[in-house]
Write an enzyme that holds these catalytic residues in place. Structure first.
Site, PDB file in Angstrom:
ATOM      1  N   GLN A  60       7.620 -15.524  11.886  1.00  0.00           N
ATOM      2  CA  GLN A  60       7.202 -14.441  12.776  1.00  0.00           C
ATOM      3  C   GLN A  60       5.709 -14.467  13.090  1.00  0.00           C
ATOM      4  O   GLN A  60       5.209 -13.608  13.801  1.00  0.00           O
ATOM      5  CB  GLN A  60       7.591 -13.073  12.208  1.00  0.00           C
ATOM      6  CG  GLN A  60       6.773 -12.603  11.025  1.00  0.00           C
ATOM      7  CD  GLN A  60       7.362 -11.347  10.408  1.00  0.00           C
ATOM      8  OE1 GLN A  60       8.461 -11.360   9.843  1.00  0.00           O
ATOM      9  NE2 GLN A  60       6.648 -10.238  10.534  1.00  0.00           N
ATOM     10  N   GLY A  67       1.864   3.146   2.234  1.00  0.00           N
ATOM     11  CA  GLY A  67       2.874   3.163   3.306  1.00  0.00           C
ATOM     12  C   GLY A  67       4.171   2.532   2.826  1.00  0.00           C
ATOM     13  O   GLY A  67       5.252   3.126   2.903  1.00  0.00           O
ATOM     14  N   HIS A  68       4.050   1.316   2.281  1.00  0.00           N
ATOM     15  CA  HIS A  68       5.238   0.635   1.745  1.00  0.00           C
ATOM     16  C   HIS A  68       5.882   1.464   0.628  1.00  0.00           C
ATOM     17  O   HIS A  68       7.101   1.611   0.567  1.00  0.00           O
ATOM     18  CB  HIS A  68       4.865  -0.718   1.125  1.00  0.00           C
ATOM     19  CG  HIS A  68       4.275  -1.715   2.073  1.00  0.00           C
ATOM     20  ND1 HIS A  68       2.969  -2.124   1.991  1.00  0.00           N
ATOM     21  CD2 HIS A  68       4.817  -2.393   3.099  1.00  0.00           C
ATOM     22  CE1 HIS A  68       2.730  -3.026   2.931  1.00  0.00           C
ATOM     23  NE2 HIS A  68       3.836  -3.203   3.621  1.00  0.00           N
ATOM     24  N   HIS A 118       0.867  -1.179   0.000  1.00  0.00           N
ATOM     25  CA  HIS A 118       0.000   0.000   0.000  1.00  0.00           C
ATOM     26  C   HIS A 118       0.904   1.229   0.000  1.00  0.00           C
ATOM     27  O   HIS A 118       2.136   1.113  -0.014  1.00  0.00           O
ATOM     28  CB  HIS A 118      -0.938  -0.028   1.212  1.00  0.00           C
ATOM     29  CG  HIS A 118      -0.236  -0.280   2.513  1.00  0.00           C
ATOM     30  ND1 HIS A 118       0.662   0.608   3.065  1.00  0.00           N
ATOM     31  CD2 HIS A 118      -0.271  -1.345   3.353  1.00  0.00           C
ATOM     32  CE1 HIS A 118       1.121   0.133   4.187  1.00  0.00           C
ATOM     33  NE2 HIS A 118       0.590  -1.060   4.393  1.00  0.00           N
TER      34      HIS A 118
HETATM   35  P1  AMP Z   1       5.090  -5.264   6.349  1.00  0.00           P
HETATM   36  O1  AMP Z   1       4.855  -5.595   4.924  1.00  0.00           O
HETATM   37  O2  AMP Z   1       3.834  -5.047   7.134  1.00  0.00           O
HETATM   38  O3  AMP Z   1       6.066  -6.195   7.010  1.00  0.00           O
HETATM   39  O4  AMP Z   1       5.787  -3.838   6.355  1.00  0.00           O
HETATM   40  C1  AMP Z   1       6.986  -3.607   5.664  1.00  0.00           C
HETATM   41  C2  AMP Z   1       7.550  -2.279   6.090  1.00  0.00           C
HETATM   42  O5  AMP Z   1       6.609  -1.253   5.792  1.00  0.00           O
HETATM   43  C3  AMP Z   1       7.813  -2.194   7.602  1.00  0.00           C
HETATM   44  O6  AMP Z   1       9.014  -1.461   7.807  1.00  0.00           O
HETATM   45  C4  AMP Z   1       6.614  -1.436   8.103  1.00  0.00           C
HETATM   46  O7  AMP Z   1       6.849  -0.736   9.304  1.00  0.00           O
HETATM   47  C5  AMP Z   1       6.376  -0.483   6.956  1.00  0.00           C
HETATM   48  N1  AMP Z   1       5.004   0.014   6.959  1.00  0.00           N
HETATM   49  C6  AMP Z   1       3.862  -0.708   6.913  1.00  0.00           C
HETATM   50  N2  AMP Z   1       2.791   0.099   6.977  1.00  0.00           N
HETATM   51  C7  AMP Z   1       3.266   1.367   7.080  1.00  0.00           C
HETATM   52  C8  AMP Z   1       2.654   2.648   7.198  1.00  0.00           C
HETATM   53  N3  AMP Z   1       1.343   2.806   7.233  1.00  0.00           N
HETATM   54  N4  AMP Z   1       3.462   3.731   7.286  1.00  0.00           N
HETATM   55  C9  AMP Z   1       4.808   3.590   7.257  1.00  0.00           C
HETATM   56  N5  AMP Z   1       5.443   2.420   7.153  1.00  0.00           N
HETATM   57  C10 AMP Z   1       4.687   1.313   7.065  1.00  0.00           C
END
Ligand code: AMP
Length: 285
Positions: free
Chosen positions: A59, A34-35, A32
């Site tokens: 995990q 964020g990523h 999304h």
């Molecule tokens: P994940 O795919 O959930 O393991 O997230 C991968 C990376 O994206 C991790 O460093 C998360 O902290 C970061 N991340 C996920 N969602 C967000 C968000 N809304 N804002 C900022 N970073 C994010």
């Protein structure tokens, strides 16, 4: 961009490109904004970026959560294609590639193992330690970007790097939110419509907590948070803690807080069947 799924090809490609610094963004996919924001930051800082997409089984303490974790690699690649450049790499390894044999390593992250997410998700951060150290060994990045959304994970990774002596620079990235304030998460798409509609109250509540600290003590704030969240149907507060920036030690009373120091209010909520986390900086000003 190049899509690569084996360690051999990844390493030989990075070697032949011979570009530095190598920027790295580890993800579990279902990408999304964020990523993507992390990926853009990495691209601004590095001539070659590796984005990994790997749903790490070690995990997940809850096997159902692993099974239901959203996966859409075709969509992820479509989104990344708009950002990544010719030399950038999407690394999509299989479980066997990352763990050819069972990873039995046990990490110890001190207090970080005892609070908040660690208390409620036994083994979770050990799995994070396993996959991130493995990915760092494979990619050998100079810098790696992690979101503040996973505040405790970021602290764990900084501690991991401190323990291993890895030279990688860990760069925190601010939380990216939906327009209504809900922190973006791959899990948001699993929320039932009514739950999704009420979910912005999580951020509103921690924002209120960050303002209340001026005139109220922490137990009162915790009570407000619990009432606010549990007034919503099918919402349950798992925890709300105000912790310091590095060791994440919970602060019980306002008198323990030091003006000018950074603290974070961290929340975990069960929204219907889905677990959501968020956090906000809280400080005495
Ligand atoms: P994940 O795919 O959930 O393991 O997230 C991968 C990376 O994206 C991790 O460093 C998360 O902290 C970061 N991340 C996920 N969602 C967000 C968000 N809304 N804002 C900022 N970073 C994010």
């Amino acid at each position: 961009m190049k899509v690569i799924s084996t360690i051999n090809e990844l390493q030989s490609t990075l070697k032949s490109l011979s570009l530095s610094p190598v920027g790295f963004v580890p993800t579990m996919g279902a990408l999304h904004e964020g990523h993507l924001s992390l990926v853009r930051t990495a691209a601004e800082q590095s001539p070659v970026v590796v984005v990994s997409i790997f749903v790490n089984p070690t995990q997940f303490n809850d096997k159902n959560d692993l099974k239901n974790y959203p996966r859409d690699i075709a969509k992820d690649l479509g989104l990344l294609k708009n950002i990544l450049r010719e030399n950038d790499i999407v690394f999509t390894p299989s479980v066997e590639e990352i763990y050819p044999v069972e990873d039995k390593r046990v990490f110890s992250f001190g207090n970080l193992d005892l609070v908040m997410e660690a208390k409620h998700r036994p083994g979770h951060f050990n799995g994070v330690g396993q996959v991130v150290s493995r990915l760092f060994d494979i990619v050998k990045p100079d810098l790696a970007i992690f979101g503040l959304k996973d505040f405790q994970q970021l602290a764990v990774i900084k501690e991991l790097v401190r323990q291993t002596g890895d030279k990688v620079k860990i760069i925190p990235h601010p939380i990216i939110r939906e327009k209504d304030g809900l922190a973006m998460s791959s899990r948001n798409m699993l929320l039932e419509p009514e739950i999704r509609m009420n979910a912005p109250l999580i951020y509103k509540t921690i924002k209120q907590a960050s303002l209340m600290i001026r005139e109220n003590d922490i137990p009162e704030i915790q009570l407000m948070v619990k009432r606010n969240i549990e007034n919503l149907e099918n919402f349950e507060l798992i925890y709300f803690e105000i912790v310091d920036d590095t060791e994440l030690k919970p602060v019980e009373n306002r008198a323990e807080m030091i003006a000018g120091e950074k603290y974070y209010g961290c929340i975990a909520v069960k929204a219907g069947k889905i677990r959501l986390i968020d956090n906000i900086e809280i400080g005495l000003v």
